[in-house]
Write an enzyme that holds these catalytic residues in place. Structure first.
Site, PDB file in Angstrom:
ATOM      1  CG  HIS A 113       8.760  71.714  21.406  1.00  0.00           C
ATOM      2  ND1 HIS A 113       9.761  72.000  22.307  1.00  0.00           N
ATOM      3  CD2 HIS A 113       7.839  72.708  21.530  1.00  0.00           C
ATOM      4  CE1 HIS A 113       9.455  73.107  22.967  1.00  0.00           C
ATOM      5  NE2 HIS A 113       8.301  73.563  22.491  1.00  0.00           N
ATOM      6  CD  GLU A 133       4.807  74.321  19.540  1.00  0.00           C
ATOM      7  OE1 GLU A 133       4.204  75.312  20.012  1.00  0.00           O
ATOM      8  OE2 GLU A 133       6.052  74.221  19.600  1.00  0.00           O
ATOM      9  CG  ASP A 145       7.209  78.922  19.759  1.00  0.00           C
ATOM     10  OD1 ASP A 145       6.193  78.768  20.441  1.00  0.00           O
ATOM     11  OD2 ASP A 145       8.186  78.138  19.801  1.00  0.00           O
ATOM     12  CG  HIS A 195      10.150  79.958  22.404  1.00  0.00           C
ATOM     13  ND1 HIS A 195      10.688  80.494  23.574  1.00  0.00           N
ATOM     14  CD2 HIS A 195       8.971  79.400  22.759  1.00  0.00           C
ATOM     15  CE1 HIS A 195       9.868  80.255  24.584  1.00  0.00           C
ATOM     16  NE2 HIS A 195       8.821  79.592  24.122  1.00  0.00           N
TER      17      HIS A 195
END
Length: 302
Positions: free
Chosen positions: A47, A74, A76, A89
């Site tokens: 993450h 993962e 953003d 993010h």
């Protein structure tokens, strides 16, 4: 038996027949397989690179996760003032850098002057990455640096903003240019962004479900009308619960799996929950602690 009773029974029988007929006629069709999902499962996604171990979304974090053996990342993405896609993010840079303001108000060159390790504290509570040269990176840099890893891309920009209006097409063009269609999954909390991306990708890239799509899948499953669900996504990335509603039942995972929908849970950082979800059949774990998740999988294989 009176006339009204006969009419009521007839209507009830008719309704049951219609419901049964709809159940047969509406048998859901599994999603076609995508190359993205070929290979060993479960997958461990770091993450934001594994933000408990190194500064989130930094090259140091991704390198560390790769060295540990994480299957993928993962991440953003957001758009800069000069329309570059960066791995980041928050809408603002204040929380993770020594700067302040919106990502969209800076050019890429300006953003790279800030220290991405400024606020990070390691597991011992030390600011071990401050002043170590960690900078905001682009999606292109990440994809080129880790050609063997899967990347789950979450488009963060609101579709009603200028940046949001450009993001789906920008992401698709980069994916196509780099030829990484088979190792990325593109998603967003905004269903509209996924729809926009899909107009460009034309089913050549795996897509995740937006918030509304995920809610629809769970509602139909829980209400007993799962046969009416026709999936519009290849994967659901969900938390273990939404408010007080648990989303981590084995039945829900099996329901989605039968439709060829992959189920990943985020953000799971304790070994007990990881173990339970994997035993239930989850396909992937998104975690800030890829070290713990990988150790669990390794012990299961022994």
């Amino acid at each position: 038996m009176g006339k009204k009773t006969n009419i009521g029974l007839a209507l009830a029988a008719s309704g049951a027949a219609i419901w049964a007929g709809s159940k047969i006629a509406s048998k859901p069709t599994p999603r076609p397989s995508k190359k993205y999902f070929e290979g060993e499962m479960p997958r461990i996604y770091a993450h934001r690179g594994g933000s408990d171990l190194a500064p989130e979304s930094s090259m140091a974090a991704f390198r560390n996760a790769a060295e540990l053996g994480a299957t993928g990342f993962e991440i953003d993405v957001r758009l800069t003032k000069d329309e570059q896609i960066v791995v980041f993010h928050d809408r603002f840079i204040d929380r993770t850098t020594d700067g302040a303001g919106r990502v969209a108000d800076y050019t890429l060159e300006e953003l790279k002057k800030f220290d991405l390790g400024f606020h990070h504290r390691d597991l011992q509570g030390k600011q071990s990455y401050r002043g170590k040269g960690e900078k905001i990176i682009t999606l292109k840099e990440l994809l080129e640096a880790f050609p063997e890893h899967f990347v789950n891309i979450d488009m963060k920009e609101d579709p009603d903003t200028y940046e949001g209006s450009l993001m789906p097409s920008k992401v698709w063009r980069l994916i196509e240019k780099l030829g990484v269609e088979d190792r990325v999954l593109v998603t967003s909390f905004y269903d509209e962004q996924i729809d926009r991306f899909s107009l460009y990708a034309q089913d050549r890239v795996a897509i995740g479900a937006g918030e509304n799509e995920a809610r629809k899948a769970f509602t139909l499953f829980k209400s007993g009308f799962g046969h009416l669900y026709h999936p519009r996504a290849d994967a659901l990335q969900i938390p273990t619960k939404h408010g007080i509603i648990p989303l981590d039942s084995q039945g829900f995972i099996e329901f989605l799996t039968a439709l060829n929908i992959h189920v990943d849970y985020w953000t799971v950082n304790d070994v007990e929950t990881m173990d339970r979800l994997l035993r239930y059949g989850a396909h992937g774990i998104v975690t800030d602690r890829p070290d713990i998740a990988l150790e669990l999988i390794s012990s299961d294989e022994e």
